[in-house]
Structures are given as C-alpha cells and as structure tokens.
Design an enzyme around this catalytic site. Structure first.
Site, short mmCIF file in Angstrom:
data_model
loop_
_atom_site.label_atom_id
_atom_site.label_comp_id
_atom_site.label_asym_id
_atom_site.label_seq_id
_atom_site.Cartn_x
_atom_site.Cartn_y
_atom_site.Cartn_z
N HIS A 186 59.49 64.97 -61.82
CA HIS A 186 59.11 65.10 -60.41
C HIS A 186 57.65 65.44 -60.25
O HIS A 186 56.97 64.94 -59.35
CB HIS A 186 59.94 66.21 -59.75
CG HIS A 186 61.39 65.89 -59.68
ND1 HIS A 186 61.84 64.63 -59.43
CD2 HIS A 186 62.48 66.65 -59.83
CE1 HIS A 186 63.15 64.64 -59.43
NE2 HIS A 186 63.57 65.86 -59.68
N ARG A 293 66.59 48.37 -54.05
CA ARG A 293 67.66 48.88 -54.92
C ARG A 293 68.67 49.60 -54.03
O ARG A 293 68.44 50.73 -53.62
CB ARG A 293 67.10 49.87 -55.93
CG ARG A 293 66.22 49.27 -57.02
CD ARG A 293 65.80 50.37 -57.99
NE ARG A 293 65.29 49.85 -59.24
CZ ARG A 293 63.98 49.74 -59.53
NH1 ARG A 293 63.07 50.10 -58.64
NH2 ARG A 293 63.60 49.28 -60.69
N ARG A 329 69.16 43.68 -53.49
CA ARG A 329 70.00 43.55 -54.68
C ARG A 329 71.35 44.20 -54.43
O ARG A 329 71.43 45.32 -53.92
CB ARG A 329 69.30 44.22 -55.85
CG ARG A 329 70.10 44.20 -57.13
CD ARG A 329 69.32 44.70 -58.29
NE ARG A 329 69.21 46.16 -58.29
CZ ARG A 329 68.54 46.84 -59.21
NH1 ARG A 329 67.89 46.19 -60.16
NH2 ARG A 329 68.49 48.14 -59.19
N GLU A 428 67.59 39.49 -66.45
CA GLU A 428 67.32 40.72 -67.19
C GLU A 428 68.13 40.81 -68.48
O GLU A 428 68.09 41.80 -69.18
CB GLU A 428 67.53 41.95 -66.31
CG GLU A 428 68.84 42.01 -65.55
CD GLU A 428 68.93 43.20 -64.59
OE1 GLU A 428 68.13 44.13 -64.68
OE2 GLU A 428 69.84 43.17 -63.75
N ASN A 451 62.49 45.61 -67.00
CA ASN A 451 62.92 46.92 -67.51
C ASN A 451 64.13 46.76 -68.42
O ASN A 451 64.20 47.34 -69.50
CB ASN A 451 63.29 47.86 -66.35
CG ASN A 451 62.16 48.02 -65.37
OD1 ASN A 451 61.03 47.68 -65.67
ND2 ASN A 451 62.46 48.54 -64.19
N ASP A 452 65.07 45.94 -67.95
CA ASP A 452 66.25 45.70 -68.78
C ASP A 452 66.01 44.58 -69.78
O ASP A 452 66.50 44.65 -70.91
CB ASP A 452 67.47 45.37 -67.90
CG ASP A 452 68.11 46.64 -67.36
OD1 ASP A 452 68.24 47.59 -68.14
OD2 ASP A 452 68.46 46.68 -66.17
N ARG A 462 66.19 51.98 -72.99
CA ARG A 462 64.97 52.25 -72.22
C ARG A 462 64.76 53.72 -71.90
O ARG A 462 63.66 54.12 -71.53
CB ARG A 462 64.96 51.41 -70.94
CG ARG A 462 66.02 51.77 -69.94
CD ARG A 462 66.16 50.67 -68.88
NE ARG A 462 65.70 51.09 -67.57
CZ ARG A 462 65.88 50.40 -66.46
NH1 ARG A 462 66.49 49.23 -66.50
NH2 ARG A 462 65.46 50.84 -65.31
N CYS A 499 60.47 41.78 -60.79
CA CYS A 499 60.55 43.07 -60.11
C CYS A 499 60.63 44.24 -61.09
O CYS A 499 60.78 45.38 -60.70
CB CYS A 499 61.72 43.10 -59.13
SG CYS A 499 63.29 42.78 -59.92
#
Ligand code: PEP
Ligand code: MG
Length: 569
Positions: A186, A293, A329, A428, A451-452, A462, A499
């Site tokens: 954070h 998302r 998505r 992905e 990312n995936d 990841r 993305c």
C-alpha cells in the site's frame, strides 16, 4: 545500497527516522466480562468512524484506489471470525480486551506472514494497522506523528501502515525508504500516486540511517545513499533535473493524439477496477478503457452482485466515457483472487485450476447474470465484452453461445442492447497465442494479458518472491508469442491490444509499436508517458530491428539491445 525502487523519481534531503511508539499491553484478569465485550464493541464503532473519515480524506486528497484500502480495513475491523475470536478469548480466559486483541491478532499475523504469498503478507500489515487502531482507541492515545513534520524530510521506517501514509504531511515528505514492503504494498501504491520517490526492502535502514543524515533516494533504480560525496550529490541533482524535465514533457502530451514519429496512430487506453477509476482515466487523457477488471464488484461484497447492481456499474463507466471504447472483462476469479462466499475449492495449483472462464462456464447462473448486465449497459456506450483465461476454442464457442442466449432473452423482454457488440478474448495462455490464427476467426479482437502469459510461458508463479528473478517481460519466447498473436490477428482482420503490465513498460512500448500493436492498455498514470514515448519512436525503424531482437538468446540481451539501439539513441 540497492533495493526495490517502488516509486520513480529522485529525492535529496534530510533523514527522519520514524519509529512507531510501542504500546505495552498487560494481561489482566477481568470479572465484568460483559463490560469488557462492550468496550470492544464501542472501540470498533469508533474505529469504523475513523476509517470512514480516512476514506473520505484519502479519496479527496489522493485517489480512489488508495481510499479503498480503508474500505477494506472497515470490513476487516468488523470481520465476524476475527471479532468472535477476540470475544471468545475474553470469555474463556477472563482477560482484558487489549490482551485478547493482541493475542488473536498475533496468531493471524504469524499465520499470514508465514505464507509465501506477497498478497497475504500485505494483509498481515493491514491487520496490524487495524489492531493498532483499536488498541489506541481503547487506551485513549492520540495516533500518528507523521502529520506534523517540521521540514522537508525523507522518511525512513521499518514499514509504514496505510494510515501512516494517508495522514502524513505530503508537502514535507520528499522521499520514503522502508525495510519491508514491495512494489504492490500500500505504501508503494500511495507513494506512486503522490509522486514521492520511494525505495523498499532496504535491510536494517532504521538502524543505519540517523535523524538529520543527508540521503539520496533514487526510486527509479532502487538506490539509497547515506551522506554521499559531493560528486554523487551533483550527479543525482542532474538526474533529478532530467527526470523533472521528462515528467514536464509527458504532461504536455495531454490532449494530443497517440501517433508515432512516422505517423502511425495507436490507441492508449486504461486499466480500471471500479467505476470511480474513470476520474483517473479522464484526468490522464485515456482514449478508452482496455481492461475493466470486474472482479472487484464481486470481491468487495459478501454475496454475488445482482444484475441491476452490475448494470449500474457498467452503465456509469459507459456514459462517462462518452462513446470511447470500453473493454469489460467477465469475471476472472480464482488463482490469486479469492471470493470467500463462492467457497472455491482449495487447490494444489490454483493458477492452473478452477478459475475465470472455467468457473463461469461451470456456474452458468453467475455468468449469464453478468452477460445480461453487460448487454444492457451496451445501450449506453461503446462496450466490448472480453473473456479471460481462454485456453481452447470450445470455451470461446460455449461462452459466445451463452452470450447469444442472453441476447435472445433480452430481445424477448424488449430490453435494448447493442446487437453488434464486439466480443474478444484475452490471450494469456500460450496455447492461444500459438493457435491464434484459428482463434482470430472466432472473435472480434485479442487483448494480450502478459501478466499471465509470462507466468504460463516461463512456468514462473507471478506472485512468488523466491523465483521473481525468472519472471521477465523481455524473454524472447514471450516476445515471439506476442508477435505471433499480433500477426495472426492482423491476417484475420481483427485488432490486437495488450492489457498486461508490459503494455506500459517504457522499454517494450517501442518494440510493441514496431510489432504493430493497435491498442496499449495500462495504469492511467502511465498513459501520457506512453504517448510521449510513442511520439518519439518511428514504427518503421523498430520494425526493421524485430528479426534481430527476436533472434537474441536471452532476456538480458533483449533488454540491452533495446537500451542501446532504441532508448539510448
Ligand atoms: C494479465 O494476465 O495480463 C491481465 C491483464 O490480467 P490479470 O492481471 O488481471 O490477471
Ligand atoms: Mg490474467
């Protein structure tokens, strides 16, 4: 000292070591157990009020994503399992509330801290933050002394909890260095939003650095220097100026088109998680949303969101973006994203398991409700639907079949929607990239989820710190899959976007432009920088380098090639 740069920029200034005053908690035996439980309830009520105020303050001064942290704290502070645990301890052991609170919190914290998952370790920090709040309220102690900093300082701390960062005096804090935390903590998120240079993971820094020491923080490279030489000070002063200049130039990209040096136009869109993030998209001049998302709608609740609730959320985004494209998505849970009320099975390999489209094709009720809401909202703006985690053609066909059913239902009910709504998939999973010539015939667009795609191509979890050095967006195998996907999409006449985080990577943007990527979707804060990079790159020139880049043996070679031949030129 070298550690993890978590918020870009350079700071030079005096150190202020921040140590949370330790509150000593004593164990007492209590007779009036009901009274003790009432004290806990009153403290929770007071805690909720404080968190609501913090939410409002943060929303106004920092942003939605950062404010959400306090919404999450509000849920945690009322979590029945946690609260019942404390009350149970008070009753069973006849102890004071402070002691019970400390014991139960410690149990959870050590449980979270021992799990090898960055996300859960962060939750341990959240739990410490809310328990500190309750203890403070119970003892009637005023909190946080980062509010009153006298002069510009670089804060050095073991770690900062969200309430520390939200409440600190932003005009005086010019840098942050912590022993713990990482890019997704954070404190790092807040530091990036506030544009305060920050470095995390600097071992023992609270003992090494002393109040008043002179320090240099390079948040882009993850470097911390204590009492540097005159040469170093001069060097970093020049670096700071260069960085400020770059920032200034990116700001000037507002209102401009995203067009390369040789005249190729692309779209730079934003990734969002909630309708409130649209402010950020507009602020940073995003040309649309390339990834909404939707899982947050499901995660911020203790039950499934209804069709109407979802419709409202999607409609707000559609209306506010006034015709700009919005790729929404469908639900992508499982893997690292849990929804407790769905009671998903515990799996050995959650990233390879029951998640995203696999879950939706199994739980048709959930899927159909979302598709109906999406279709209804499509009457109010330029919405496109995207399916996540597709791994084979049957899934695409089945998902599209259910979408057709939803359309048919709405037609019968005379509810308007966009009959020509575009439908795409995330690329992905390597099987889809390899087979993308065939997939391209079934959909209107591709969006590459790096990312995936990186984790599945390289078989590197990841979220696993232990092997994070193996996770690399410059890996030639990953780049070949990306190129293959773009080429196959274009051959079939569909557009191809990206993305995943790689779409906003300064070094990869020119390469992706050269490959012909049509749409880049990223964190809103990166949009103007990406536009600046694109406007300074010739697509044709990079295109001419692709054969060489894609035949390099290692990720390091690729990165060096980009540094020497594209960025450094
Ligand atoms: C991706 O995998 O690249 C992606 C954008 O999706 P998420 O990060 O939500 O898995
Ligand atoms: Mg993904």
């Amino acid at each position: 000292m070298k550690a993890i740069g978590t918020s870009a920029g350079i700071a030079l200034g005096k150190v202020l070591v921040y140590k949370e005053a330790e509150i000593k908690i004593e164990k007492k035996t209590i007779d009036d157990l009901e009274g003790e439980i009432e004290r806990l309830d009153t403290a929770i009520e007071q805690g909720i009020k404080e968190l609501e105020n913090l939410y409002e303050e943060t929303l106004e001064n920092i942003g939605e994503e950062e404010a959400e942290i306090f919404n999450a704290h509000k849920m945690m502070i009322q979590d029945p399992e946690y609260i019942d645990g404390i009350k149970g301890k008070i009753k069973e052991e006849k102890v004071n509330v402070e002691w019970a609170l400390k014991e139960v919190t410690d149990q959870y914290v050590s449980l979270f801290e021992n799990i090898d998952d960055e996300y859960l370790r962060e939750r341990a920090l959240d739990l410490k933050d809310i328990s500190q709040r309750l203890i403070r309220i119970l003892y009637g102690i005023e909190g946080n002394d980062l509010r009153n900093i006298k002069e510009e300082s670089i804060i050095v701390a073991e770690d900062l909890v969200p309430s520390d960062t939200a409440q600190m005096d932003k005009d005086k804090v010019i840098g942050i260095v912590t022993e713990l935390g990482g890019r997704t903590s954070h404190t790092s998120i807040m530091a990036r939003s506030l544009e305060i240079p920050a470095v995390a993971g600097v071992k023992d820094i609270t003992n090494i650095a002393k109040n008043g020491d002179f320090m240099i923080v390079d948040g882009s490279k993850g470097i911390v220097l204590i009492n540097p030489s005159q040469d170093e000070v001069e060097f970093y002063q020049r670096e700071k100026e260069k960085y400020e200049e770059f920032k200034q130039q990116t700001r000037q990209m507002k209102g401009k088109e995203s067009i390369s040096k040789d005249g190729v136009k692309v779209e730079i869109a934003a990734n969002i998680g909630t309708p409130k993030d649209v402010d950020n998209v507009i602020e940073n001049d995003g040309e649309g949303v390339g990834l909404y998302r939707t899982e947050f709608l499901y995660m911020d609740n203790d039950r499934l969101p209804t069709e109407d609730e979802q419709f409202e959320a999607y409609k707000v985004v559609a209306e506010r973006l006034e015709g700009k494209p919005i790729v929404i998505r469908t639900l992508d849970v499982g893997g690292d994203k849990d929804i407790p009320y769905l009671e998903l099975p515990k799996e050995m390999n959650p990233f390879l398991g029951y998640r995203a489209i696999r879950l939706c094709l199994d739980r048709r009720d959930i899927f159909k409700t979302q598709l109906r809401a999406l279709l209804r909202a499509s009457a109010y703006g330029n919405i496109k639907i995207m399916f996540p985690m597709i791994s084979n053609i049957q899934e695409v066909r089945e998902a599209k079949r259910i979408l057709e059913e939803a359309k048919e239902e709405l037609r019968k009910e005379n509810i308007p929607f966009n009959e020509d709504i575009e439908v795409g998939i995330m690329v992905e999973i390597p099987s889809v990239a390899i087979h993308s010539d065939i997939f391209a015939r079934e959909v209107d667009f591709f969006s590459i989820g790096t990312n995936d795609l990186i984790q599945y191509t390289l078989a590197v979890d990841r979220g696993n710190q232990e092997i994070s050095h193996l996770y690399n967006q410059y890996d030639p195998a990953v780049l070949r899959l990306i190129k293959m996907t773009i080429d196959n999409g274009h051959k079939a006449g569909i557009w191809v976007g990206m993305c995943g985080e790689a779409a906003g990577d300064e070094k990869l943007i020119p390469v992706l432009l050269g490959m012909g990527l049509d749409e880049f979707s990223m964190n809103p804060a990166s949009i103007l920088k990406a536009r600046y990079i694109i406007s300074n790159t010739s697509k044709k020139e990079v295109e001419g380098m692709l054969d060489e880049i894609l035949s390099l043996p290692t990720a390091e070679d690729v990165e060096r090639y980009i540094d020497e031949n594209i960025i450094g030129k």
